[in-house]
Write an enzyme that holds these catalytic residues in place. Structure first.
Site, PDB file in Angstrom:
ATOM      1  N   GLU A 134      67.254  49.475 -37.360  1.00 57.49           N
ATOM      2  CA  GLU A 134      66.669  48.125 -37.365  1.00 57.49           C
ATOM      3  C   GLU A 134      67.780  47.160 -37.744  1.00 57.49           C
ATOM      4  OE1 GLU A 134      64.231  47.039 -40.635  1.00 57.49           O
ATOM      5  OE2 GLU A 134      63.091  45.584 -39.504  1.00 57.49           O
TER       6      GLU A 134
ATOM      7  N   ASP B 131      46.056  59.054 -42.631  1.00 60.79           N
ATOM      8  CA  ASP B 131      46.823  60.149 -43.231  1.00 60.79           C
ATOM      9  C   ASP B 131      47.366  61.095 -42.149  1.00 60.79           C
ATOM     10  OD1 ASP B 131      43.563  60.935 -44.280  1.00 60.79           O
ATOM     11  OD2 ASP B 131      44.548  61.791 -42.526  1.00 60.79           O
TER      12      ASP B 131
ATOM     13  N   ASP C 297      60.961  57.426 -40.552  1.00 64.22           N
ATOM     14  CA  ASP C 297      61.479  56.116 -40.967  1.00 64.22           C
ATOM     15  C   ASP C 297      62.287  56.315 -42.253  1.00 64.22           C
ATOM     16  OD1 ASP C 297      59.855  52.936 -40.590  1.00 64.22           O
ATOM     17  OD2 ASP C 297      61.825  53.359 -41.457  1.00 64.22           O
TER      18      ASP C 297
ATOM     19  N   ASP D 246      38.821  58.559 -47.433  1.00 63.20           N
ATOM     20  CA  ASP D 246      39.228  57.665 -48.536  1.00 63.20           C
ATOM     21  C   ASP D 246      39.628  56.280 -48.013  1.00 63.20           C
ATOM     22  OD1 ASP D 246      42.678  58.862 -49.114  1.00 63.20           O
ATOM     23  OD2 ASP D 246      41.684  58.028 -47.352  1.00 63.20           O
TER      24      ASP D 246
ATOM     25  N   ASN E 269      39.973  62.051 -44.395  1.00 61.23           N
ATOM     26  CA  ASN E 269      39.227  62.550 -45.578  1.00 61.23           C
ATOM     27  C   ASN E 269      38.332  61.483 -46.206  1.00 61.23           C
ATOM     28  OD1 ASN E 269      41.181  60.893 -46.573  1.00 61.23           O
ATOM     29  ND2 ASN E 269      41.997  62.343 -48.074  1.00 61.23           N
TER      30      ASN E 269
ATOM     31  N   HIS F 233      55.180  47.085 -36.853  1.00 60.52           N
ATOM     32  CA  HIS F 233      54.313  46.861 -38.019  1.00 60.52           C
ATOM     33  C   HIS F 233      54.643  45.574 -38.764  1.00 60.52           C
ATOM     34  CE1 HIS F 233      58.008  48.517 -39.441  1.00 60.52           C
ATOM     35  NE2 HIS F 233      57.688  48.157 -40.668  1.00 60.52           N
ATOM     36  N   ASP F 234      55.764  44.936 -38.349  1.00 64.83           N
ATOM     37  CA  ASP F 234      56.156  43.674 -38.997  1.00 64.83           C
ATOM     38  C   ASP F 234      55.840  42.461 -38.129  1.00 64.83           C
ATOM     39  OD1 ASP F 234      59.311  45.068 -40.133  1.00 64.83           O
ATOM     40  OD2 ASP F 234      57.377  44.925 -41.166  1.00 64.83           O
TER      41      ASP F 234
ATOM     42  N   ASP G 213      65.735  51.766 -41.508  1.00 65.28           N
ATOM     43  CA  ASP G 213      65.248  50.470 -41.989  1.00 65.28           C
ATOM     44  C   ASP G 213      66.418  49.550 -42.379  1.00 65.28           C
ATOM     45  OD1 ASP G 213      62.790  49.029 -42.904  1.00 65.28           O
ATOM     46  OD2 ASP G 213      63.835  49.087 -44.827  1.00 65.28           O
TER      47      ASP G 213
ATOM     48  N   ASP H 298      42.109  57.959 -40.562  1.00 68.61           N
ATOM     49  CA  ASP H 298      41.778  58.600 -41.843  1.00 68.61           C
ATOM     50  C   ASP H 298      41.037  59.899 -41.556  1.00 68.61           C
ATOM     51  OD1 ASP H 298      39.357  57.849 -44.464  1.00 68.61           O
ATOM     52  OD2 ASP H 298      41.068  59.214 -44.444  1.00 68.61           O
TER      53      ASP H 298
HETATM   54  O1  TEU Z   1      61.870  44.942 -42.299  1.00 69.20           O
HETATM   55  C1  TEU Z   1      63.010  44.160 -42.506  1.00 69.20           C
HETATM   56  C2  TEU Z   1      62.731  42.742 -42.371  1.00 69.20           C
HETATM   57  O2  TEU Z   1      63.621  41.953 -42.529  1.00 69.20           O
HETATM   58  C3  TEU Z   1      61.383  42.269 -41.969  1.00 69.20           C
HETATM   59  O3  TEU Z   1      60.460  42.709 -42.944  1.00 69.20           O
HETATM   60  C4  TEU Z   1      61.364  40.772 -41.939  1.00 69.20           C
HETATM   61  O4  TEU Z   1      61.790  40.343 -43.210  1.00 69.20           O
HETATM   62  C5  TEU Z   1      59.983  40.274 -41.691  1.00 69.20           C
HETATM   63  O5  TEU Z   1      59.098  41.241 -41.880  1.00 69.20           O
HETATM   64  C6  TEU Z   1      59.879  39.756 -40.296  1.00 69.20           C
HETATM   65  O6  TEU Z   1      60.478  38.517 -40.281  1.00 69.20           O
HETATM   66  C7  TEU Z   1      61.993  46.271 -42.765  1.00 69.20           C
HETATM   67  C8  TEU Z   1      60.656  46.965 -42.584  1.00 69.20           C
HETATM   68  O7  TEU Z   1      60.345  47.034 -41.200  1.00 69.20           O
HETATM   69  C9  TEU Z   1      59.629  46.151 -43.345  1.00 69.20           C
HETATM   70  O8  TEU Z   1      58.316  46.644 -43.127  1.00 69.20           O
HETATM   71  C10 TEU Z   1      59.990  46.213 -44.819  1.00 69.20           C
HETATM   72  O9  TEU Z   1      59.115  45.366 -45.534  1.00 69.20           O
HETATM   73  C11 TEU Z   1      61.437  45.745 -45.051  1.00 69.20           C
HETATM   74  O10 TEU Z   1      62.364  46.276 -44.128  1.00 69.20           O
HETATM   75  C12 TEU Z   1      61.908  46.212 -46.420  1.00 69.20           C
HETATM   76  O11 TEU Z   1      62.016  47.619 -46.392  1.00 69.20           O
HETATM   77 CA    CA Z   2      42.868  59.461 -45.863  1.00 71.27          CA
END
Ligand code: TEU
Ligand code: CA
Length: 537
Positions: A245, A33, A102, A29, A27, A319-320, A203, A25
């Protein structure tokens, strides 16, 4: 610096994924960013990476943390301005770092102008940008479920129709059968290429050719037609890197996705290795221990299957996903050794590695009170399994192990308040272990995971065998040690990884005397807990 005008430059590259909301971050908040990312570019230069995959920063109501886009050509004010983005692209490029955007092309936010128009009437010009089926509002067109729980169909009474959404209700699926829609998306991609974006992460790209009335989501009949058109119309420059993906990918399909003729994409993220610690026939929340030979044979299939016929991505975090050091390593007493071992396991292979923010300092999972979980998927899972009568403790354990929120705690920069992520109140709880685990501490410790990753990246760039070598398992049925050989006509690389917390015997094959990387200070006859080594011959 790599010559990025050449196609295939990304075969010698290492990429870094940033989840902007949780990175830095600037700023106060409490939300990460673009200027925050700019302020950390030199940290990434030090690590030695060649490109940054930015999770979405476009306009979004944040129902799914930005994967619900309401304006593909606008930057969300929470992340900054278009000027901030242009500055980041320029400053990164000066440092030899490409920005990879992305792209969420399977669906938009319900707040996107197109959907707001589409909902107005059946003959609105934007109506067929989405997938509609007539209905009575009582019985959905079929029993398809959305990934985040509930029916994949939501009714719009004014139209007497349901719209289809593979993810949240707020994420209506786009209708790729519509050529006008497809052209809109290609034009948007060209807008970003003209801005200086040098690559795209796509995605759920294997779900765009959905046929909902046949209950088809991944690998639909027209998928490769669409991808080849997308590649022709939008990814025209030789040097553009594209990674799709593809949760439904297998090796055979991946040879199409990553065909060397560039007819589709550069590579895909496939998830077969990620599913190995999930009960057969279950969901990701249904846990089982990883059986190492399963991982060996999975990686062998991908390494040998795409060698010369396609290209692998290499990742264990994003991130998932939960943090790999907590998942397949040991985030307690052997956190440092096991984080280094997992990095060695992955970076010795053929493919393009992706490092997820914080992986390079061994950030771990977090356990939160249920009400603090932010992720829509986690919150829906808790409600769904609670309602289905699952024991509370079992639900919690699944969430602790698999929630996407494990990867979304703020980046830990130093041991000051909020780990240096923000001077304000962070949007999401900072992992309390930040006093021990932070980038500043890592930079002041020559034995840190950071410097180990820096060495891995440097080795990959200085030895062709990492990029071009063959792959052969060594001692394939060993249930504790993952060892493999990479060979070209000039060099041989031996990678040895003890995936357990035990001391295990392992005979180093003859001819490998030159140990070029190790996560213990010396070499012994046996492999100590989570010991990893690389030998070159
Ligand atoms: O993820 C696709 C997805 O199938 C995963 O989110 C999965 O459902 C779960 O997270 C792991 O089992 C992509 C993006 O990476 C995710 O962040 C999004 O939420 C999703 O698509 C929808 O855009
Ligand atoms: Ca910020």
């Amino acid at each position: 610096m790599l010559d990025k005008s050449k196609s295939g430059w990304w075969k010698s590259a290492v990429f870094y994924q940033i989840y902007p909301k949780s990175f830095q971050d600037s700023n106060g908040d409490g939300i990460g960013d673009l200027p925050g990312i700019l302020s950390r570019l030199d940290y990434l230069v030090k690590l030695g990476i060649d490109g940054i995959w930015l999770s979405p920063v476009c306009q979004s109501p944040q129902a799914d943390n930005g994967y619900d886009i309401s304006d593909y050509r606008g930057i969300s004010p929470m992340f900054g301005t278009m000027e901030d983005m242009e500055i980041l692209i320029r400053e990164a490029k000066k440092r030899g770092i490409s920005i990879i955007l992305d792209l969420v092309l399977n669906h938009t936010s319900e707040e996107h102008f197109w959907f707001q128009e589409a909902k107005k009437s059946r003959d609105n010009p934007y109506h067929d940008y989405y997938v509609w089926v007539d209905g009575d509002g009582v019985t959905p067109p079929n029993d398809m479920r959305a990934c985040f729980g509930g029916s994949a169909w939501t009714y719009v009474p004014e139209l007497g129709q349901y719209y289809f959404h593979q993810f949240a209700v707020q994420q209506p699926d786009l209708n790729w059968e519509n050529p006008v829609l497809r052209r809109e998306l290609y034009s948007m991609i060209r807008f970003w290429v003209e801005k200086g974006i040098e690559g795209f992460r796509l995605d759920v790209i294997d779900q765009i050719a959905k046929v909902p009335m046949d209950k088809i989501t991944a690998n639909g009949p027209r998928l490769h037609d669409f991808l080849q058109e997308l590649s022709r119309e939008a990814f025209c420059e030789e040097g553009l890197v594209t990674v799709g993906e593809a949760w439904g990918a297998d090796v055979e399909r991946a040879t199409l996705y990553s065909a060397p003729d560039g007819s589709e994409l550069s590579m895909v993220f496939q998830f077969q290795h990620i599913g190995l610690d999930q009960q057969t026939g279950g969901e990701k929340w249904d846990l089982k221990p990883l059986y190492l030979p399963d991982l060996k044979h999975c990686m062998e299939g991908w390494q040998q299957g795409l060698n010369g016929t396609g290209w692998n991505s290499l990742f264990m975090n994003n991130h998932d996903l939960p943090r790999i050091v907590s998942r397949w390593g040991n985030d307690g007493v052997y956190r440092v050794e096991s984080a280094k071992m997992l990095g060695t396991f992955l970076h010795g292979m053929q493919g393009t590695p992706y490092i997820y923010q914080g992986e390079e300092i061994g950030m771990t999972n977090i356990r939160l009170p249920m009400e603090e979980y932010e992720d829509i998927e986690t919150r829906n899972l808790y409600a769904e399994r609670k309602a289905a009568g699952f024991p509370e403790e079992e639900i919690r354990n699944s969430i602790y192990a698999r929630s996407r929120d494990n990867a979304r705690t703020p980046m830990q920069w130093n041991d000051k308040e909020n780990a240096g992520f923000t001077t304000g109140s962070p949007w999401f709880r900072v992992n309390p272990n930040y006093k021990e685990i932070n980038a500043e501490k890592a930079l002041n410790d020559q034995n840190s995971i950071f410097y180990y990753y820096q060495k891995l990246i440097s080795l990959r760039k200085n030895h062709r065998v990492f990029r071009d070598g063959s792959f052969t398992l060594v001692d394939a049925e060993n249930e504790k040690v993952f060892a493999y050989l990479r060979e070209t006509d000039e060099e041989a690389l031996l990678v040895v990884c003890n995936f357990t917390g035990e001391e295990v015997p392992f005979a180093i094959p003859d001819g490998f005397a030159d140990c070029i990387l190790q996560n213990y200070p010396d070499l012994t006859e046996t492999l100590r807990p989570y010991e990893a080594r690389m030998y070159l011959r």
